[in-house]
Design a protein around this motif. Structure first.
Motif, PDB file in Angstrom:
ATOM      1  N   TYR A   2       1.094  -0.895  -0.363  1.00 43.41           N
ATOM      2  CA  TYR A   2       0.403  -0.047   0.179  1.00 43.41           C
ATOM      3  C   TYR A   2       1.280   1.381  -0.135  1.00 43.41           C
ATOM      4  CZ  TYR A   2       1.263   0.581   5.117  1.00 43.41           C
ATOM      5  OH  TYR A   2       1.532   0.183   6.291  1.00 43.41           O
ATOM      6  N   THR A  17      -1.560   6.569   2.792  1.00 40.79           N
ATOM      7  CA  THR A  17      -2.637   6.133   4.018  1.00 40.79           C
ATOM      8  C   THR A  17      -2.851   7.836   4.373  1.00 40.79           C
ATOM      9  OG1 THR A  17      -0.794   6.725   5.655  1.00 40.79           O
ATOM     10  CG2 THR A  17      -1.025   4.736   4.860  1.00 40.79           C
ATOM     11  N   SER A  18      -4.296   7.603   4.568  1.00 44.77           N
ATOM     12  CA  SER A  18      -4.760   9.316   5.352  1.00 44.77           C
ATOM     13  C   SER A  18      -6.119   8.544   6.879  1.00 44.77           C
ATOM     14  CB  SER A  18      -5.595  10.076   4.384  1.00 44.77           C
ATOM     15  OG  SER A  18      -6.450   8.705   3.394  1.00 44.77           O
ATOM     16  N   LEU A  61      -8.554   4.378   8.995  1.00 41.87           N
ATOM     17  CA  LEU A  61      -7.762   4.816   8.144  1.00 41.87           C
ATOM     18  C   LEU A  61      -8.304   4.085   6.515  1.00 41.87           C
ATOM     19  CD1 LEU A  61      -4.781   4.766   7.728  1.00 41.87           C
ATOM     20  CD2 LEU A  61      -3.931   2.329   8.760  1.00 41.87           C
ATOM     21  N   ARG A  95      -6.603   3.378   3.013  1.00 43.42           N
ATOM     22  CA  ARG A  95      -5.002   2.925   2.576  1.00 43.42           C
ATOM     23  C   ARG A  95      -4.680   2.829   0.597  1.00 43.42           C
ATOM     24  NH1 ARG A  95      -2.465  -2.194   4.340  1.00 43.42           N
ATOM     25  NH2 ARG A  95      -4.372  -3.503   5.172  1.00 43.42           N
ATOM     26  N   GLN A 153      -8.644   1.499  -2.802  1.00 43.68           N
ATOM     27  CA  GLN A 153      -8.747   2.265  -2.097  1.00 43.68           C
ATOM     28  C   GLN A 153      -9.008   1.416  -0.437  1.00 43.68           C
ATOM     29  OE1 GLN A 153      -9.336   5.863  -1.775  1.00 43.68           O
ATOM     30  NE2 GLN A 153      -8.798   6.755  -0.406  1.00 43.68           N
ATOM     31  N   GLN A 187       8.516   5.736   3.027  1.00 41.38           N
ATOM     32  CA  GLN A 187       6.467   5.771   3.231  1.00 41.38           C
ATOM     33  C   GLN A 187       5.670   6.790   4.401  1.00 41.38           C
ATOM     34  OE1 GLN A 187       3.219   2.931   2.002  1.00 41.38           O
ATOM     35  NE2 GLN A 187       4.707   1.541   2.709  1.00 41.38           N
ATOM     36  N   PRO A 220       2.858   7.032   6.243  1.00 40.80           N
ATOM     37  CA  PRO A 220       2.059   5.959   7.454  1.00 40.80           C
ATOM     38  C   PRO A 220       0.626   7.223   7.621  1.00 40.80           C
ATOM     39  CG  PRO A 220       3.802   4.494   7.701  1.00 40.80           C
ATOM     40  CD  PRO A 220       4.280   6.095   7.444  1.00 40.80           C
ATOM     41  N   GLY A 221      -0.216   7.362   7.142  1.00 39.81           N
ATOM     42  CA  GLY A 221      -0.632   8.589   8.058  1.00 39.81           C
ATOM     43  C   GLY A 221      -0.447   9.783   7.696  1.00 39.81           C
TER      44      GLY A 221
END
Length: 534
Positions: free
Chosen positions: A335, A338-339, A351, A353, A374, A524, A526-527
């Motif tokens: 993945y 992310t958000s 979450l 991805r 997604q 990456q 993440p988030g």
């Protein structure tokens, strides 16, 4: 499909393949069912125009969905309109029009709409909670409250908030929207584009430099404590401190303090909570073969992305400020992008991805090749329980195409040419008790100045820091203590990252390595997507 596995900070059992298999076979059902049928609002009934897949997968902010309150949504999307020519428009502007629609739930009735004009493809909208929103137009920030002003006939009336002659690179908000971090750099002339060749691929544009050449800390981080008085449309901001950094970055912080990651060696990491009004607190350890990335999901809890093998973040852990690792579970599949969206009132976060079927390095190229979808998972913060799972479509690398309701009882998703609103299961008695316990752990905020570290030699040699903007609604900015050089990293996955200069607390047997506030080079994030503008 991820399965929550309860672990504890003081005891980390050895990971055995056969034990993991037993857990996978025994854990069912994986997700709780929704408490009712979904509400489906066709996008064409809102005037939605299909978005360019090229822009969506590259990370451009092309559409957003946010709750105004539990019964109203704010939906925005790019539209094709003729635009009036602006004299002396900067050559690097990418002008576009975005339409905003205020939608009533569950009827889908449109209560109000408006158009905005923006000059780039970066993020333009943030929810401040309590029906208020932050809007960015180039390097100017305004606020508005559509429901509070609906009766006046001016639901999208904007209040002056902040403007600057510097370039806004990142806008960060804490989960409770009590802290705003604005990262800016001095504007530099755009790099001339290389001429397109007659044959062959067009070369990539040269990277845009940040700040003045030779400035070791060109990025200024301005910290604003936010308050939302009453039920009107005002947003109050107090400038609490200024720091300087080498790059734009993504910082895990809230109004009471921030998190730092400490490398303790042997693939063991520690999290330190640095309150702005007291002593540093050492939190739970975390085993990871890559540098972990923490993200606050409430005012007393955070998650961290890490690795059990290699350097691909496939482990998610939940932590609190008491020092507990509450849970840990695996994330399956390759993945990127992310958000996160939060509902602290119910102890939940979602979450998202963007998934792919090729190596992560290829997914990060931004072309969209290899992307398969997604997905969004709603978690109960304290237990790690996965409350709900759904896919979004089309894929939006920038996120903002899903949102949790303020009470955490609904999830709105852009999916299959519609806005779908899914009712989520109510909180169990255990969930309610966990939320109360989490509230009791929220650290006290004494509104002291935010000060990070002593000056680095590079910053001291660079001379005084440039002046920072103050909120337009408050012409007299209170005098604050200016923080010094904090080398930081870039947001999202496009900028390099550096660690801080401040030293962490030392262990009796072995000195701890310096803490890291931001993600590391090439990692990456993440988030982190959906929080910054470029």
């Amino acid at each position: 499909m991820p399965v929550p596995v309860r672990t504890y900070a003081t005891s980390r059992p050895r990971q055995l393949p056969w034990l993991a298999l037993l857990v996978l076979l025994a854990a069912a059902p994986f997700f709780a069912r929704a408490s009712g049928s979904a509400v489906r609002i066709p996008l064409d009934s809102l005037g939605y125009e299909p978005q360019s897949p090229q822009f969506l997968v590259s990370g451009s902010s092309m559409l957003t969905v946010n709750y105004v309150d539990n019964q109203h949504l704010l939906f925005t999307f790019a539209v094709h309109r003729l635009m009036e020519r602006i004299p002396n428009d900067p050559p690097d502007d990418e002008d576009r029009t975005v339409e905003a629609v205020l939608v009533e739930l569950p009827s889908g009735r449109v209560l109000a709409r408006t158009d905005w004009r923006f000059h780039d493809n970066g993020q333009y909208l943030w929810s401040l909670g309590h029906g208020r929103f932050l809007l960015r137009t180039r390097d100017t920030l305004t606020t508005f409250a559509p429901l509070a002003n609906l009766a006046s006939g001016q639901p999208f009336r904007q209040q002056d908030f902040l403007t600057t002659n510097r370039q806004i690179g990142v806008v960060l908000l804490s989960p409770g929207a009590d802290l705003l971090i604005l990262e800016t750099a001095e504007r530099t002339p755009p790099v001339p584009a290389a001429p397109a060749p007659l044959f062959g691929p067009t070369p990539k544009p040269a990277p845009q430099p940040i700040g003045k050449p030779g400035d070791p800390d060109p990025v200024a981080l301005s910290f604003y404590r936010l308050a939302l008085p009453g039920t009107g449309d005002m947003v109050e901001a107090d400038l609490a401190g200024i720091a300087h950094a080498t790059h734009f970055g993504d910082l895990a912080a809230m109004s009471a303090g921030h998190l730092a990651v400490v490398d303790e060696g042997q693939q063991q990491w520690g999290f330190d909570f640095h309150p702005f009004n007291g002593k540093v607190k050492e939190l739970a350890p975390f085993a990871s073969t890559c540098d972990p990335t923490p993200r606050f999901v409430s005012s007393s809890e955070f998650i961290a992305f890490g690795c059990h093998t290699g350097d691909s973040p496939q482990v998610l852990g939940g932590f609190n400020l008491r020092g507990d690792e509450m849970w840990e579970q695996n994330l399956f599949g390759d993945y990127v992008a992310t958000s996160l969206t939060f509902a602290p009132e119910s102890g939940r976060f979602a979450l998202g991805r963007v998934m792919g079927d090729v190596p992560v390095a290829n997914l990060e190229q931004g072309s969209g090749a290899g992307l398969t979808g997604q997905n969004v998972v709603v978690y109960q913060i304290e237990s790690g329980k996965q409350v709900f799972h759904v896919d979004c479509s089309p894929v939006a690398r920038a996120g903002q195409n899903f949102a949790l309701s303020p009470d955490g009882m609904g999830l709105a998703v852009v999916r299959e040419n519609a806005l779908e609103i899914f009712p989520l299961p109510p909180l169990s008695k255990k969930d309610q008790d966990d939320v109360k316990e989490a509230r009791a752990l929220i650290p006290k905020d004494d509104a002291l100045p935010i000060d990070f570290a002593e000056p680095s030699p590079e910053s001291a040699a660079a001379g005084p820091a440039p002046s920072e903007p103050a909120p337009a609604a408050q012409p007299e900015v209170p005098k604050v203590q200016q923080a010094t050089s904090v080398p930081v990293t870039a947001p999202a996955a496009t900028q390099p990252a550096v660690s801080t200069t401040a030293e962490g607390d030392a262990q009796p047997e072995q000195p701890r390595k310096r803490p890291t506030l931001y993600t590391l080079p090439g990692e990456q994030t993440p988030g982190g997507e959906g929080d910054g503008t470029k």
